[in-house]
Design a protein around this motif. Structure first.
Motif: not given
Length: 232
Positions: A145-158
């Motif tokens: 993603d271009t937005v760093r905050g969206h990566l938090v959701h990705v990591a939590r899901a993983a």
């Protein structure tokens, strides 16, 4: 530190690799378009996807989205070449090894939340023996993603998929060195420990809203305390 997901930034938090990431993207651009980069995008705290898009746009590449995957592949190839040139570029920052080892010894899940694409993160951390403490499959990387905050959701899901438990709110703790790391945490309800080992001072990181600020990672016990405090 039971049931925490601890997500580390890479550049200027765990390692300083002497600008090798920017050099790789510059080389990738040169190889793809047969001309050098003239206008450099800002990089601190941003994702590689956002950086690559800006580099293409600022340097007058038509339809930049169409060239994204070629840029990623060319930048990864360039970084691999640069990394093969001894000695290893840069250094692990003081206390990084000890901090990762200490968290690894707790019940926390420990991974990365980085603006780097995964391959770049591996190349940057590998020479310093830091990857062995991290579950890289439970993290998030800068091509998502271009937005760093969206990566938090990705990591939590993983991490939830791998460990069969959720890490809501401050059960996720980010450790990083920029206001964008802080913003990513605050926008997702995560805890954040900010370290002044990059371009930003303790005061700037505190003003950005970091729950805990540290000068560096040198005091391992204090790092553990800070992560526990941010995770409450």
């Amino acid at each position: 530190m039971d049931r925490l997901l601890v997500l580390w930034d890479v550049d200027h938090t765990l390692v300083d690799v002497d600008g090798v990431g920017r050099e790789a993207y510059d080389l990738a651009f040169l190889r793809l378009f047969d001309r050098p980069v003239v206008h450099q995008p800002p990089m601190a705290g941003r994702t590689d996807r956002a950086i690559a898009l800006d580099m293409l746009r600022l340097n007058d590449v038509t339809s930049p989205e169409r060239h994204l995957e070629a840029m990623r592949a060319a930048a990864e190839a360039a970084l691999d070449e640069l990394a093969e040139q001894p000695p290893a570029r840069g250094r692990a920052l003081p206390g990084a090894h000890e901090a990762l080892l200490a968290v690894h010894g707790t019940a926390a899940v420990q991974s990365l939340l980085t603006g780097n694409v995964r391959r770049m993160a591996e190349v940057k951390l590998g020479p310093f023996g830091l990857m062995k403490y991290l579950d890289l499959d439970s993290g998030a990387y800068g091509w998502s993603d271009t937005v760093r905050g969206h990566l938090v959701h990705v990591a939590r899901a993983a991490a939830a998929g791998r460990y069969r438990r959720r890490f809501p709110g401050s059960r996720t703790v980010l450790v990083g060195d920029t206001p964008l790391d802080v913003e990513a945490a605050l926008s997702t309800g995560a805890g954040v420990v900010a370290v002044a080992t990059g371009r930003f001072s303790v005061e700037e990181l505190r003003t950005a809203g970091a729950h805990v600020t540290l000068e560096n990672l040198a005091d391992t016990q204090r790092v553990l305390e800070a992560i526990t405090e941010a995770g409450r």
